[in-house]
Design an enzyme around this catalytic site. Structure first.
Site, PDB file in Angstrom:
ATOM      1  N   GLY A 360       5.411  -5.185  -5.478  1.00 18.02           N
ATOM      2  CA  GLY A 360       5.496  -4.121  -4.482  1.00 18.02           C
ATOM      3  C   GLY A 360       6.935  -3.791  -4.150  1.00 18.02           C
ATOM      4  O   GLY A 360       7.863  -4.502  -4.555  1.00 18.02           O
ATOM      5  N   PRO A 361       7.159  -2.706  -3.406  1.00 21.42           N
ATOM      6  CA  PRO A 361       8.521  -2.314  -3.029  1.00 21.42           C
ATOM      7  C   PRO A 361       9.181  -3.374  -2.152  1.00 21.42           C
ATOM      8  O   PRO A 361       8.521  -4.281  -1.628  1.00 21.42           O
ATOM      9  CB  PRO A 361       8.316  -1.005  -2.255  1.00 21.42           C
ATOM     10  CG  PRO A 361       6.930  -0.563  -2.584  1.00 21.42           C
ATOM     11  CD  PRO A 361       6.146  -1.787  -2.878  1.00 21.42           C
ATOM     12  N   GLY A 363      10.684  -5.142   1.024  1.00 26.47           N
ATOM     13  CA  GLY A 363      10.414  -5.117   2.454  1.00 26.47           C
ATOM     14  C   GLY A 363       8.957  -5.075   2.852  1.00 26.47           C
ATOM     15  O   GLY A 363       8.643  -4.874   4.020  1.00 26.47           O
ATOM     16  N   VAL A 364       8.019  -5.269   1.892  1.00 22.23           N
ATOM     17  CA  VAL A 364       6.592  -5.221   2.253  1.00 22.23           C
ATOM     18  C   VAL A 364       6.034  -6.614   2.559  1.00 22.23           C
ATOM     19  O   VAL A 364       4.866  -6.746   2.907  1.00 22.23           O
ATOM     20  CB  VAL A 364       5.744  -4.562   1.143  1.00 22.23           C
ATOM     21  CG1 VAL A 364       6.116  -3.108   0.976  1.00 22.23           C
ATOM     22  CG2 VAL A 364       5.887  -5.298  -0.187  1.00 22.23           C
ATOM     23  N   GLY A 365       6.872  -7.660   2.408  1.00 19.65           N
ATOM     24  CA  GLY A 365       6.435  -8.993   2.825  1.00 19.65           C
ATOM     25  C   GLY A 365       5.945  -9.888   1.710  1.00 19.65           C
ATOM     26  O   GLY A 365       5.094 -10.748   1.943  1.00 19.65           O
ATOM     27  N   LYS A 366       6.476  -9.731   0.496  1.00 21.13           N
ATOM     28  CA  LYS A 366       6.027 -10.569  -0.622  1.00 21.13           C
ATOM     29  C   LYS A 366       6.454 -12.029  -0.433  1.00 21.13           C
ATOM     30  O   LYS A 366       5.649 -12.949  -0.574  1.00 21.13           O
ATOM     31  CB  LYS A 366       6.591 -10.025  -1.939  1.00 21.13           C
ATOM     32  CG  LYS A 366       6.169  -8.600  -2.263  1.00 21.13           C
ATOM     33  CD  LYS A 366       6.689  -8.143  -3.597  1.00 21.13           C
ATOM     34  CE  LYS A 366       8.193  -8.026  -3.645  1.00 21.13           C
ATOM     35  NZ  LYS A 366       8.735  -7.017  -2.730  1.00 21.13           N
ATOM     36  N   THR A 367       7.733 -12.234  -0.105  1.00 21.16           N
ATOM     37  CA  THR A 367       8.241 -13.602   0.074  1.00 21.16           C
ATOM     38  C   THR A 367       7.601 -14.271   1.281  1.00 21.16           C
ATOM     39  O   THR A 367       7.231 -15.447   1.232  1.00 21.16           O
ATOM     40  CB  THR A 367       9.771 -13.577   0.223  1.00 21.16           C
ATOM     41  OG1 THR A 367      10.346 -12.921  -0.914  1.00 21.16           O
ATOM     42  CG2 THR A 367      10.325 -14.987   0.319  1.00 21.16           C
ATOM     43  N   SER A 682       3.344  13.431 -14.041  1.00 24.64           N
ATOM     44  CA  SER A 682       2.387  13.807 -13.002  1.00 24.64           C
ATOM     45  C   SER A 682       2.803  15.012 -12.172  1.00 24.64           C
ATOM     46  O   SER A 682       2.090  15.414 -11.262  1.00 24.64           O
ATOM     47  CB  SER A 682       2.124  12.618 -12.072  1.00 24.64           C
ATOM     48  OG  SER A 682       3.271  12.329 -11.311  1.00 24.64           O
ATOM     49  N   LYS A 725       1.570   7.492  -3.197  1.00 28.08           N
ATOM     50  CA  LYS A 725       1.761   8.934  -3.062  1.00 28.08           C
ATOM     51  C   LYS A 725       1.068   9.472  -1.816  1.00 28.08           C
ATOM     52  O   LYS A 725       1.597  10.339  -1.112  1.00 28.08           O
ATOM     53  CB  LYS A 725       1.243   9.638  -4.312  1.00 28.08           C
ATOM     54  CG  LYS A 725       2.085   9.337  -5.558  1.00 28.08           C
ATOM     55  CD  LYS A 725       1.532  10.008  -6.799  1.00 28.08           C
ATOM     56  CE  LYS A 725       2.411   9.713  -8.011  1.00 28.08           C
ATOM     57  NZ  LYS A 725       1.922  10.323  -9.238  1.00 28.08           N
TER      58      LYS A 725
END
Length: 809
Positions: A360-361, A363-367, A682, A725
């Site tokens: 994911g991008p 800052g989305v909380g992966k770590t 697209s 999107k």
């Protein structure tokens, strides 16, 4: 001896016959007294003849030292006429003779005497040269010779006093040359020089050269002596220390302690054998040897790693769900998949299945998700960032043959965790590189493969270590991961957060954390919902919450300053005073165009940091049918524009466009933000809509955004990144979004909060897009094609640009 005839004096230029004594590896100079050992029969006979006739003997050096019976051509022409001072026969048949050089002489020819060498030679005199120059050279030679004697201990110091008293410059050059350690060709060159100034110059040059060599030798001797003294001192101290340790039993205690550790540690059979072997080797080594330090370090690493030392894993799924809910708001699908993963592990009682990869991008909380999973399962958390790692040894370790070698980051992190079953987070797995030092992604295959990692072999340890109990989780921003590595992982996508989710995250996590970090109390600072929503909408535009956290920190810093300076009790941020603290809004939200415009269409793009709105502009002007595209577009997007233009031209009559219009009008398609490269198929439907709008003069609705790939037959094909999107459309204040019909099935996975704020319309053909996007549907016209032939739309030449960063999939 009184009755002997007096020896005739030497007159320069006079030719006489003299017995010749060939010399090996030495040159006798005039005024030089030298002892010689003579063993060859011809040479002894020549000496006896000189003694018998009381005449001079010619001392000439032979060119080849090893030649036992040299030919006359193998003897130098110029030698020294010398008188025999003393002759002594030795018991072994050799003769010791003391000679004194008198004057230079040059061989004219050798006589027919067969018993010994005899030659007619002419005595050579010295030519002075310029007197002042000779005096200067003589003074320099004397001074340099004094320095030479100081450096060369083989020359007696008294010689310096003798040389300083010599006033004859020719004699000075010969005496100094006789005391220099010169090679045979250099000695012969001086002997053959009859001009005194030239001879002095040669001697001076040779002295300088010898002094340079002697100075280097002295430095080397000093350095070697110092090193030897240091080594001897260290050896002596080590031996003394070893003796003291032996008396006290310290060394034995240390080795006994290592042996005790080996017994107590739960090593594998292979590791125990290796440790015992290394300890046995260490006992036989001297403590001061470099190898002993290497072995000690190896044993220290081997025994400090947790071998089969596990923490108790929590198996309470309700607790795990509660921890994940408390730590992260939203991400329901992600949390559900993680709980399922933990449930399977609990049921199977071991780690099974592929490794989780959170994509994911930023800052989305992966770590932080990884930390929450560790807390939910009761495992120790270890993180290792793979960003920028190029060396395979970072994963597998260095071999012990290298100086400063150590285990790889996997074993280092296991040692840091102190347990053999931690949660290991491999961060930024998509940012590894590879070069001549190896491919770290290939080394990770063994680490992340459950079928192989029970016997992970680190190059430093040289024994297998079991990683099967370690729970591995990886994170990445994109799927730019080598296929073999991706095959071992299960991809879990984290698209980003909606506005409502960001508000809840800010209230539950970001604001309390920021208040504590800045030393405030919760009563001293507050922000209302309207202000918080304004920050999310107009000061940040991101998939995650990092920029939101920065903006909140900025507000709180200003509040701290205000509390200290104004002595207020509390500060509240509201929508009214937000601009005073954060400046003017950075982004527009919900501010669509004032009116519907011709040729301006809103597309949707996917980027590494989430979705983005993509404005597409088209303009038409008189010309010759050229198609121009600008905005830093890559090849795929250019082809998409060409396909859209071909489709519009093919359906021109149906759209109410006169075919000749294509021949006498130029069309310019532009995508703003030219500094950002853009690519992907697209945007095809948006491109076609913009071209139809500008050629028909029908405006496009300002509150409609669209995404989809177009074919030459007008079909709308599916795209990727739908959630990102739709989030971008929601953030940008768009009301209606047109998506491909085949993507309608993906709406099941889109949260209700997103679908509730948008009118999502699925379309399958371009006619449906135009009907929804334009203020009125284009009306077809009647056209007789037999009278006019339309020209093809020329393609724009491809532009070679850097890799795309903004991609419309």
């Amino acid at each position: 001896m009184t009755g002997a005839k007096p020896r005739p004096p030497l007159i320069p230029g006079e030719t006489r016959a003299y017995p010749v004594l060939p010399l090996r590896d030495t040159v006798v100079f005039p005024h030089m007294i030298a002892p010689l050992f003579v063993g060859r029969k011809k040479s002894i006979l020549a000496l006896e003849e000189a003694m018998r006739s009381d005449t001079f003997i010619l001392l000439a050096t032979q060119k080849n030292v090893s030649d036992e019976d040299p030919a006359t051509e193998a003897i130098y022409e110029i030698g020294t006429l010398a008188s025999v001072l003393q002759l002594l026969k030795l018991p072994d048949g050799m003769v010791k003779v003391l000679v004194e050089g008198a004057q230079r002489a040059k061989v004219v020819k050798y006589t027919d005497c067969s018993e010994y060498y005899e030659a007619e030679a002419v005595a050579l005199g010295d030519t002075m040269g310029e007197r002042v120059e000779a005096k200067a050279f003589a003074r320099s030679v004397t001074n340099e010779f004094e320095n030479y004697v100081k450096l060369n201990k083989r020359v007696p110091p008294e010689v310096v006093g003798i040389v300083q008293q010599i006033e004859d410059y020719a004699k000075l050059a010969d005496i100094v040359a006789s005391h220099l350690a010169l090679k045979l060709p250099d000695q012969q060159a001086i002997l053959e020089t009859t001009v005194v100034t030239e001879r002095l110059e040669k001697v001076l040059g040779l002295i300088d050269s010898e002094i340079s060599v002697l100075q280097v030798e002295k430095r080397i001797r000093t350095r070697v002596k110092r090193q030897m003294e240091k080594t001897q001192r260290e050896f002596l101290l080590h031996e003394q220390m070893r003796a003291i340790q032996k008396e006290l039993g310290d060394e034995e205690d240390e080795l006994a302690e290592i042996e005790d550790k080996i017994k107590k540690t739960k090593l594998s059979k292979e590791a125990r054998e290796k440790a015992t072997h290394e300890l046995k080797k260490l006992r036989q080594m001297s403590p001061m040897s470099a190898e002993s330090t290497v072995v000690r370090n190896y044993l220290d690493w081997l025994l400090s790693i947790p071998w089969n030392k596990k923490t108790k894993v929590k198996k309470d799924l309700k607790l795990a769900q509660e921890i994940l809910d408390n730590d992260h708001f939203g991400l329901e699908k992600v949390k559900e998949r993680i709980v399922e993963y933990l449930a399977v592990q609990q049921r199977a009682n071991k780690l099974t299945g592929p490794i989780l990869c959170l994509v994911g991008p930023a800052g989305v909380g992966k770590t932080s998700l990884g930390k929450s999973i560790a807390r939910a399962t009761g495992r120790d958390f270890v993180r290792f960032s793979l960003g920028g790692v190029h060396d395979e040894a970072e994963i597998r370790g260095h071999r012990r043959t290298y100086i400063g070698s150590m285990p790889g980051k996997i074993i280092q992190s296991i040692r840091k965790a102190k347990t053999s079953n931690p949660l290991f987070l491999l961060d930024e797995v998509d940012k590894m590189g590879s070069d001549f030092r190896g491919d770290p992604s290939s080394a990770l295959l063994e680490v992340l493969d459950p079928e192989q990692n029970h016997a992970f072999n680190d190059h430093y340890l040289e024994v297998d270590y079991d990683l099967s109990s370690v729970m591995f989780i990886t994170t990445a921003n994109t799927l730019n991961i080598p296929p073999p590595l991706m095959d071992r992982m299960e991809i879990i996508r984290i698209a980003g957060y909606t506005e409502d989710e960001k508000v809840e995250i800010a209230r539950k996590h970001l604001i309390p954390h920021a208040i504590t970090k800045h030393g405030l109390d919760s009563k001293e600072w507050a922000i209302d919902d309207e202000a918080l929503l304004t920050i999310i909408r107009r000061y940040t535009r991101e998939a995650g919450v990092r920029n939101l956290e920065r903006e909140l920190s900025t507000l709180i810093r200003k509040a701290v300053k205000e509390l200290i300076l104004s002595e207020k009790k509390s500060v509240k941020a509201s929508a009214d005073n937000l601009a005073d603290h954060l400046g003017v809004p950075k982004y527009r939200y919900g501010e669509v165009e004032d009116k519907d415009q011709i040729g301006i269409v809103t597309g949707l793009a996917w980027t590494d940091v989430g979705g983005e709105l993509l404005t597409i502009e088209a303009a038409m002007m008189p010309g010759k049918g050229r198609m121009t595209v600008t905005g830093n577009l890559r090849d795929v997007m250019k082809e998409s524009i060409s396909a859209a233009a071909s489709y519009v031209r093919m359906r021109a009559v149906a759209f109410g466009i006169k075919p000749p219009l294509f021949d006498n009008r130029d069309i310019h398609v532009h995508v703003p933000e030219g500094a950002t490269p853009k690519d992907g198929p697209s945007a095809g439907v948006a491109m076609a809509t913009a071209i139809v709008s500008v050629m028909t003069g029908i405006p496009v609705r300002r509150d409609v955004a669209m995404t989809g790939e177009i074919t030459l037959r007008g079909h709308v094909w599916p795209i990727a990144g739908l959630k990102e999107k739709l989030l971008a459309a929601l953030r940008g204040g768009i009301k209606t979004v047109l998506i491909p019909e085949e993507n309608a099935k993906d709406l099941v996975e889109i949260s209700e909060s997103i679908k509730k704020g948008l009118d999502i319309v699925s379309v399958s053909r371009m006619d449906e897009v135009l009907a929804r996007a334009m203020t009125r549907k284009p009306e077809p016209i009647e056209w007789d094609e037999t009278t006019t032939t339309a020209a093809a739309v020329p393609e724009e030449a491809p532009v070679d640009e850097e890799a795309a960063t903004l991609t419309a999939h």
